[in-house]
Design a protein around this motif. Sequence first.
Motif, PDB file in Angstrom:
ATOM      1  N   TRP A  93      -3.691  19.656  71.210  1.00  0.00           N
ATOM      2  CA  TRP A  93      -2.414  18.945  71.369  1.00  0.00           C
ATOM      3  C   TRP A  93      -2.403  17.638  70.578  1.00  0.00           C
ATOM      4  CZ3 TRP A  93      -5.525  20.828  75.262  1.00  0.00           C
ATOM      5  CH2 TRP A  93      -5.093  22.021  75.843  1.00  0.00           C
ATOM      6  N   LEU A  94      -3.365  17.461  69.712  1.00  0.00           N
ATOM      7  CA  LEU A  94      -3.481  16.232  68.922  1.00  0.00           C
ATOM      8  C   LEU A  94      -2.347  16.148  67.899  1.00  0.00           C
ATOM      9  CD1 LEU A  94      -5.568  13.875  68.494  1.00  0.00           C
ATOM     10  CD2 LEU A  94      -6.491  15.268  66.628  1.00  0.00           C
ATOM     11  N   ASP A  95      -1.670  15.012  67.853  1.00  0.00           N
ATOM     12  CA  ASP A  95      -0.578  14.832  66.890  1.00  0.00           C
ATOM     13  C   ASP A  95      -1.105  14.450  65.509  1.00  0.00           C
ATOM     14  OD1 ASP A  95       1.485  15.425  68.648  1.00  0.00           O
ATOM     15  OD2 ASP A  95       1.473  13.398  69.471  1.00  0.00           O
ATOM     16  N   ALA A  96      -2.122  13.633  65.448  1.00  0.00           N
ATOM     17  CA  ALA A  96      -2.617  13.150  64.158  1.00  0.00           C
ATOM     18  C   ALA A  96      -4.042  12.657  64.326  1.00  0.00           C
ATOM     19  CB  ALA A  96      -1.726  12.020  63.634  1.00  0.00           C
ATOM     20  N   TRP A  97      -4.732  12.515  63.200  1.00  0.00           N
ATOM     21  CA  TRP A  97      -6.131  12.087  63.204  1.00  0.00           C
ATOM     22  C   TRP A  97      -6.300  10.986  62.155  1.00  0.00           C
ATOM     23  CZ3 TRP A  97      -9.827  12.583  66.550  1.00  0.00           C
ATOM     24  CH2 TRP A  97     -11.150  12.333  66.196  1.00  0.00           C
ATOM     25  N   PRO A  98      -7.047   9.913  62.479  1.00  0.00           N
ATOM     26  CA  PRO A  98      -7.189   8.812  61.513  1.00  0.00           C
ATOM     27  C   PRO A  98      -8.143   9.177  60.377  1.00  0.00           C
ATOM     28  CG  PRO A  98      -8.510   8.379  63.459  1.00  0.00           C
ATOM     29  CD  PRO A  98      -7.740   9.641  63.752  1.00  0.00           C
ATOM     30  N   VAL A  99      -7.715   8.967  59.151  1.00  0.00           N
ATOM     31  CA  VAL A  99      -8.566   9.242  57.987  1.00  0.00           C
ATOM     32  C   VAL A  99      -8.336   8.162  56.927  1.00  0.00           C
ATOM     33  CG1 VAL A  99      -8.633  11.741  58.311  1.00  0.00           C
ATOM     34  CG2 VAL A  99      -6.822  10.738  56.956  1.00  0.00           C
ATOM     35  N   THR A 100      -9.334   7.969  56.102  1.00  0.00           N
ATOM     36  CA  THR A 100      -9.223   7.067  54.958  1.00  0.00           C
ATOM     37  C   THR A 100      -9.350   7.894  53.682  1.00  0.00           C
ATOM     38  OG1 THR A 100     -10.200   5.231  56.205  1.00  0.00           O
ATOM     39  CG2 THR A 100     -10.174   5.039  53.811  1.00  0.00           C
ATOM     40  N   LEU A 101      -8.356   7.788  52.834  1.00  0.00           N
ATOM     41  CA  LEU A 101      -8.351   8.504  51.562  1.00  0.00           C
ATOM     42  C   LEU A 101      -8.794   7.546  50.457  1.00  0.00           C
ATOM     43  CD1 LEU A 101      -4.890  10.309  51.884  1.00  0.00           C
ATOM     44  CD2 LEU A 101      -7.149  11.198  52.496  1.00  0.00           C
ATOM     45  N   GLU A 102      -9.684   8.052  49.609  1.00  0.00           N
ATOM     46  CA  GLU A 102     -10.212   7.214  48.517  1.00  0.00           C
ATOM     47  C   GLU A 102      -9.772   7.793  47.178  1.00  0.00           C
ATOM     48  OE1 GLU A 102     -14.286   5.388  48.998  1.00  0.00           O
ATOM     49  OE2 GLU A 102     -14.691   6.757  47.346  1.00  0.00           O
ATOM     50  N   ASP A 103      -9.382   6.907  46.279  1.00  0.00           N
ATOM     51  CA  ASP A 103      -8.951   7.322  44.933  1.00  0.00           C
ATOM     52  C   ASP A 103      -7.820   8.337  44.982  1.00  0.00           C
ATOM     53  OD1 ASP A 103     -10.702   5.665  43.617  1.00  0.00           O
ATOM     54  OD2 ASP A 103     -12.276   7.179  43.441  1.00  0.00           O
ATOM     55  N   VAL A 104      -6.740   7.940  45.631  1.00  0.00           N
ATOM     56  CA  VAL A 104      -5.536   8.773  45.644  1.00  0.00           C
ATOM     57  C   VAL A 104      -4.401   8.002  44.971  1.00  0.00           C
ATOM     58  CG1 VAL A 104      -6.121  10.133  47.679  1.00  0.00           C
ATOM     59  CG2 VAL A 104      -4.950   7.936  47.952  1.00  0.00           C
ATOM     60  N   VAL A 105      -3.455   8.764  44.427  1.00  0.00           N
ATOM     61  CA  VAL A 105      -2.324   8.174  43.707  1.00  0.00           C
ATOM     62  C   VAL A 105      -1.031   8.679  44.334  1.00  0.00           C
ATOM     63  CG1 VAL A 105      -1.195   7.901  41.471  1.00  0.00           C
ATOM     64  CG2 VAL A 105      -3.695   8.168  41.581  1.00  0.00           C
ATOM     65  N   PRO A 106      -0.132   7.796  44.743  1.00  0.00           N
ATOM     66  CA  PRO A 106       1.162   8.263  45.259  1.00  0.00           C
ATOM     67  C   PRO A 106       2.025   8.795  44.114  1.00  0.00           C
ATOM     68  CG  PRO A 106       1.075   5.862  45.268  1.00  0.00           C
ATOM     69  CD  PRO A 106      -0.285   6.331  44.853  1.00  0.00           C
ATOM     70  N   VAL A 107       2.499  10.031  44.285  1.00  0.00           N
ATOM     71  CA  VAL A 107       3.325  10.660  43.247  1.00  0.00           C
ATOM     72  C   VAL A 107       4.527  11.320  43.916  1.00  0.00           C
ATOM     73  CG1 VAL A 107       1.404  11.067  41.672  1.00  0.00           C
ATOM     74  CG2 VAL A 107       1.977  12.785  43.379  1.00  0.00           C
ATOM     75  N   PRO A 108       5.678  11.359  43.243  1.00  0.00           N
ATOM     76  CA  PRO A 108       6.852  12.021  43.821  1.00  0.00           C
ATOM     77  C   PRO A 108       6.719  13.531  43.730  1.00  0.00           C
ATOM     78  CG  PRO A 108       7.368  11.160  41.648  1.00  0.00           C
ATOM     79  CD  PRO A 108       5.973  10.704  41.950  1.00  0.00           C
ATOM     80  N   SER A 109       7.400  14.224  44.650  1.00  0.00           N
ATOM     81  CA  SER A 109       7.446  15.685  44.624  1.00  0.00           C
ATOM     82  C   SER A 109       8.868  16.118  44.964  1.00  0.00           C
ATOM     83  CB  SER A 109       6.451  16.269  45.620  1.00  0.00           C
ATOM     84  OG  SER A 109       6.865  16.001  46.942  1.00  0.00           O
ATOM     85  N   ASP A 110       9.081  17.417  44.983  1.00  0.00           N
ATOM     86  CA  ASP A 110      10.420  17.924  45.290  1.00  0.00           C
ATOM     87  C   ASP A 110      10.847  17.589  46.717  1.00  0.00           C
ATOM     88  OD1 ASP A 110      10.519  18.956  42.764  1.00  0.00           O
ATOM     89  OD2 ASP A 110       9.862  20.975  43.360  1.00  0.00           O
ATOM     90  N   ASP A 111       9.867  17.448  47.630  1.00  0.00           N
ATOM     91  CA  ASP A 111      10.183  17.229  49.039  1.00  0.00           C
ATOM     92  C   ASP A 111       9.931  15.799  49.502  1.00  0.00           C
ATOM     93  OD1 ASP A 111      10.817  19.942  49.295  1.00  0.00           O
ATOM     94  OD2 ASP A 111       8.705  20.449  49.573  1.00  0.00           O
ATOM     95  N   GLY A 112       9.655  14.894  48.591  1.00  0.00           N
ATOM     96  CA  GLY A 112       9.378  13.518  48.978  1.00  0.00           C
ATOM     97  C   GLY A 112       8.260  12.933  48.139  1.00  0.00           C
ATOM     98  N   TRP A 113       7.203  12.419  48.829  1.00  0.00           N
ATOM     99  CA  TRP A 113       6.063  11.829  48.122  1.00  0.00           C
ATOM    100  C   TRP A 113       4.773  12.500  48.571  1.00  0.00           C
ATOM    101  CZ3 TRP A 113       6.119   8.067  44.338  1.00  0.00           C
ATOM    102  CH2 TRP A 113       7.362   7.490  44.088  1.00  0.00           C
ATOM    103  N   GLN A 114       3.782  12.446  47.689  1.00  0.00           N
ATOM    104  CA  GLN A 114       2.460  12.977  47.989  1.00  0.00           C
ATOM    105  C   GLN A 114       1.410  11.934  47.623  1.00  0.00           C
ATOM    106  OE1 GLN A 114       2.138  16.510  45.584  1.00  0.00           O
ATOM    107  NE2 GLN A 114       3.055  17.811  47.168  1.00  0.00           N
TER     108      GLN A 114
END
Length: 464
Positions: free
Chosen positions: A376-397
């Motif tokens: 029943w967990l809604d979300a889990w805390p994570v740290t992403l390293e070396d990621v780049v925000p980029v647009p997509s057809d459905d929003g952002w990635q």
Amino acid sequence: MRWTAEQVLALAPDAASRRAGSGLGLPGPWSETGGSGTGAVWGLCRGSDGRPYRTVVDSTGPAYRCSCPSRRAPCKHALGLLLLWAGGAGAVPDAEAPGWAEEWLAGRSSPARRREERAAHGGPSTSAADTTAADTTAGDTTAGDAGAARRRAERRAARITAGARELEQRLADLLRGGLASAAQSGYGPWEETAARMVDAQAPGLAARVRELGALAGSGQGWPARLLEESALVHLLDRAWLEIDRLPEPLAAVVRTRVGLTATAGGPAVRDDWLVLAQYDSADAKLTTRRIWLRGRETGRTALLLSYGAAGRAPGLALPPGLVIDAEIVPYGGAGRLRAELRERFGTPVPVKAPPPGGSTEEALAAYGRALRDDPWLDAWPVTLEDVVPVPSDDGWQLADARGPSALPVAPAAGFRSGLWRLLAVSGGGPVTVFGECGHRGFAPLAAWSGDSPETVALTSTALS
């Protein structure tokens, strides 16, 4: 160590205090300001009637004292004094504390004062031994009356069982009549069912029923979302009805999910805790503050929860980007992420480097493992390293800079100003991002650029 202006404003209990405090962050209204060099600052702020307010702040708490009549904590004078202090040593020089400030600072070191602060922050107001004596019926237990507490717990379990069976019948009726009927009948039947779960002393089930009512007719694709959430409620119902057959760790999760209160227990964990993020959410009755921590030595992630009445900021506030030497005690169940902040040692210091992170694939794997232990967990805390925000057809990635994978940004996060702040920090380059990874995507909460260890908060605690 001085804070940044952003860290100061993260303490504001609401948007009005943030604006008013920003207006007092200049030398003009202040006189006789000073600092101890160990985190205490004080000063006199000219009031509207000409009389000065005595304001003193201990940034190691943080804790505040002001002679103004405001009931907000921190008040606008405390925020203004901290902003003045954050601006540099010239406005708040090192000095000897005046008597009125010294008296309050000396009192803060007493054990009684520490217990008062823990109580104000939602922690125990009594000794650790007293805390251990409390059981999961939260407040129902009196010392030396374990038999009565056990009987009360049994009666409550029986009420929850009756409520779970009634809810099972409600879900069966829903499927028998077809999901389309949920949109036609409106929210009323769901609210009635939720009220019956409250009567059954199962607030966790009541909250999930209200979510089901909000999903019916909520836009394109609502039948699929309603079916998914109904399946999770059915799973929780069945888990409660068969709880005696579950392994104890999963049974502990089920108890917390239906609404039984857990207590912090076990040995305390001392570490240098980096404050990753802090943000508030609110409903009609309650304001909930979530503070994420990460231990430098243990690598452990912990969640501190603090509550306030509707429209009022919770008492506990820790600015993101600071490192505090402290002890925490974890709660049982639900991934053991939640913890209670206990003793703090020394003065908080700014973070010197971003927390270590991983790829988007590793983040998804971590979320999957957490779901195995808590479906029943809604979300889990994570740290992403070396990621780049980029647009997509459905929003952002958030795309891996060194691989082909990406995580979608959660739709709700796409409407926050924090997303644009993240884009500004990135500038098209790789960044480190901390956030919550869930089935609807990744919600970014804090970011670090490659050329600065400063934590950039992507959320705001101030209630608008």
